[in-house]
Design a protein around this motif. Sequence first.
Motif, PDB file in Angstrom:
ATOM      1  N   GLN A   1       0.815  -1.206   0.000  1.00 46.13           N
ATOM      2  CA  GLN A   1       0.000   0.000   0.000  1.00 46.13           C
ATOM      3  C   GLN A   1       0.849   1.256   0.000  1.00 46.13           C
ATOM      4  OE1 GLN A   1      -3.448  -0.034  -0.247  1.00 46.13           O
ATOM      5  NE2 GLN A   1      -3.023  -2.159  -0.675  1.00 46.13           N
ATOM      6  N   ASP A   2       2.031   1.177   0.573  1.00 43.56           N
ATOM      7  CA  ASP A   2       2.937   2.319   0.643  1.00 43.56           C
ATOM      8  C   ASP A   2       4.274   1.928   0.041  1.00 43.56           C
ATOM      9  OD1 ASP A   2       1.248   4.156   2.061  1.00 43.56           O
ATOM     10  OD2 ASP A   2       1.630   3.007   3.875  1.00 43.56           O
ATOM     11  N   VAL A   3       4.769   2.747  -0.859  1.00 43.80           N
ATOM     12  CA  VAL A   3       6.087   2.536  -1.444  1.00 43.80           C
ATOM     13  C   VAL A   3       6.943   3.716  -1.025  1.00 43.80           C
ATOM     14  CG1 VAL A   3       7.413   2.288  -3.575  1.00 43.80           C
ATOM     15  CG2 VAL A   3       5.134   1.258  -3.388  1.00 43.80           C
TER      16      VAL A   3
ATOM     17  N   THR B   1      19.366  -4.430  -9.137  1.00 42.58           N
ATOM     18  CA  THR B   1      18.043  -3.988  -9.572  1.00 42.58           C
ATOM     19  C   THR B   1      18.006  -2.477  -9.792  1.00 42.58           C
ATOM     20  OG1 THR B   1      17.240  -3.693  -7.312  1.00 42.58           O
ATOM     21  CG2 THR B   1      16.894  -5.871  -8.311  1.00 42.58           C
ATOM     22  N   ASP B   2      17.037  -2.027 -10.562  1.00 45.52           N
ATOM     23  CA  ASP B   2      16.797  -0.603 -10.807  1.00 45.52           C
ATOM     24  C   ASP B   2      15.299  -0.340 -10.866  1.00 45.52           C
ATOM     25  OD1 ASP B   2      19.405   0.529 -11.154  1.00 45.52           O
ATOM     26  OD2 ASP B   2      19.514  -0.454 -13.113  1.00 45.52           O
ATOM     27  N   CYS B   3      14.917   0.857 -10.458  1.00 45.07           N
ATOM     28  CA  CYS B   3      13.535   1.299 -10.582  1.00 45.07           C
ATOM     29  C   CYS B   3      13.385   2.004 -11.925  1.00 45.07           C
ATOM     30  CB  CYS B   3      13.160   2.249  -9.445  1.00 45.07           C
ATOM     31  SG  CYS B   3      11.471   2.892  -9.588  1.00 45.07           S
TER      32      CYS B   3
ATOM     33  N   GLN C   1       2.034   3.010 -10.718  1.00 45.95           N
ATOM     34  CA  GLN C   1       2.629   1.701 -10.894  1.00 45.95           C
ATOM     35  C   GLN C   1       4.132   1.817 -10.690  1.00 45.95           C
ATOM     36  OE1 GLN C   1       1.645   0.506 -14.858  1.00 45.95           O
ATOM     37  NE2 GLN C   1      -0.435  -0.084 -14.315  1.00 45.95           N
ATOM     38  N   ILE C   2       4.759   0.754 -10.220  1.00 45.11           N
ATOM     39  CA  ILE C   2       6.199   0.714 -10.022  1.00 45.11           C
ATOM     40  C   ILE C   2       6.756  -0.406 -10.901  1.00 45.11           C
ATOM     41  CG2 ILE C   2       8.075   0.386  -8.356  1.00 45.11           C
ATOM     42  CD1 ILE C   2       6.295   2.831  -7.801  1.00 45.11           C
ATOM     43  N   TYR C   3       7.830  -0.105 -11.628  1.00 46.29           N
ATOM     44  CA  TYR C   3       8.460  -1.086 -12.501  1.00 46.29           C
ATOM     45  C   TYR C   3       9.916  -1.250 -12.083  1.00 46.29           C
ATOM     46  CZ  TYR C   3       9.985  -3.215 -16.947  1.00 46.29           C
ATOM     47  OH  TYR C   3      10.515  -4.041 -17.903  1.00 46.29           O
ATOM     48  N   VAL C   4      10.258  -2.429 -11.570  1.00 50.77           N
ATOM     49  CA  VAL C   4      11.614  -2.722 -11.112  1.00 50.77           C
ATOM     50  C   VAL C   4      12.191  -3.792 -12.033  1.00 50.77           C
ATOM     51  CG1 VAL C   4      13.001  -3.594  -9.197  1.00 50.77           C
ATOM     52  CG2 VAL C   4      11.005  -2.164  -8.742  1.00 50.77           C
ATOM     53  N   VAL C   5      13.440  -3.585 -12.467  1.00 47.59           N
ATOM     54  CA  VAL C   5      14.089  -4.550 -13.357  1.00 47.59           C
ATOM     55  C   VAL C   5      15.390  -5.059 -12.750  1.00 47.59           C
ATOM     56  CG1 VAL C   5      13.097  -3.550 -15.438  1.00 47.59           C
ATOM     57  CG2 VAL C   5      15.312  -2.752 -14.642  1.00 47.59           C
ATOM     58  N   SER C   6      15.831  -6.220 -13.240  1.00 43.65           N
ATOM     59  CA  SER C   6      17.086  -6.821 -12.815  1.00 43.65           C
ATOM     60  C   SER C   6      18.138  -6.591 -13.891  1.00 43.65           C
ATOM     61  CB  SER C   6      16.897  -8.328 -12.609  1.00 43.65           C
ATOM     62  OG  SER C   6      18.140  -8.966 -12.449  1.00 43.65           O
ATOM     63  N   HIS C   7      19.381  -6.427 -13.466  1.00 42.35           N
ATOM     64  CA  HIS C   7      20.501  -6.282 -14.400  1.00 42.35           C
ATOM     65  C   HIS C   7      20.854  -7.619 -15.033  1.00 42.35           C
ATOM     66  CE1 HIS C   7      22.190  -2.416 -12.381  1.00 42.35           C
ATOM     67  NE2 HIS C   7      20.920  -2.558 -12.108  1.00 42.35           N
ATOM     68  N   ASN C   8      20.383  -8.705 -14.437  1.00 46.79           N
ATOM     69  CA  ASN C   8      20.772 -10.060 -14.852  1.00 46.79           C
ATOM     70  C   ASN C   8      19.599 -10.861 -15.396  1.00 46.79           C
ATOM     71  OD1 ASN C   8      23.426  -9.635 -13.906  1.00 46.79           O
ATOM     72  ND2 ASN C   8      22.780 -10.122 -11.830  1.00 46.79           N
TER      73      ASN C   8
ATOM     74  N   TYR D   1       7.998  11.527  -9.045  1.00 47.70           N
ATOM     75  CA  TYR D   1       7.004  10.805  -8.243  1.00 47.70           C
ATOM     76  C   TYR D   1       7.272  10.878  -6.743  1.00 47.70           C
ATOM     77  CZ  TYR D   1       5.664   8.866 -12.731  1.00 47.70           C
ATOM     78  OH  TYR D   1       5.253   8.715 -14.030  1.00 47.70           O
ATOM     79  N   TRP D   2       8.367  11.539  -6.345  1.00 42.47           N
ATOM     80  CA  TRP D   2       8.685  11.658  -4.925  1.00 42.47           C
ATOM     81  C   TRP D   2       7.657  12.555  -4.256  1.00 42.47           C
ATOM     82  CZ3 TRP D   2       9.803  15.508  -1.442  1.00 42.47           C
ATOM     83  CH2 TRP D   2      10.349  15.112  -0.231  1.00 42.47           C
ATOM     84  N   ALA D   3       7.158  12.128  -3.095  1.00 41.31           N
ATOM     85  CA  ALA D   3       6.162  12.904  -2.347  1.00 41.31           C
ATOM     86  C   ALA D   3       6.605  13.040  -0.894  1.00 41.31           C
ATOM     87  CB  ALA D   3       4.796  12.222  -2.426  1.00 41.31           C
ATOM     88  N   LYS D   4       6.016  13.985  -0.197  1.00 40.65           N
ATOM     89  CA  LYS D   4       6.332  14.249   1.209  1.00 40.65           C
ATOM     90  C   LYS D   4       6.322  12.950   2.018  1.00 40.65           C
ATOM     91  CE  LYS D   4       4.782  17.014   5.111  1.00 40.65           C
ATOM     92  NZ  LYS D   4       3.776  17.953   5.598  1.00 40.65           N
TER      93      LYS D   4
END
Length: 51
Positions: free
Chosen positions: A3-5, A42-44, A25-32, A14-17
Motif C-alpha cells: 500500500q505504501d512505497v 536492480t533498478d527502478c 505503478q512501479i516497474y523494477v528490473v534486474s541487471h541479470n 514521483y517523490w512525495a512528502k
Amino acid sequence: MAQDVLCEVNNCSYWAKGNRCSAEQIYVVSHNGKQADTVHETDCKTFEPTE
C-alpha cells in the motif's frame, strides 16, 4: 500488494512528502535477466527526474 512505497530519491517526479512514491505503478528490473541476488542488481524503471 504494498500500500505504501517508500523512496528517498527526492529529484524523482514521483517523490512525495514523507519519502512516499506517488506513481500509480512501479516497474523494477534486474541487471541479470529475470533474477537478482542483491539489491545492487536492480533498478527502478519508474524513475523520472524532476525538471
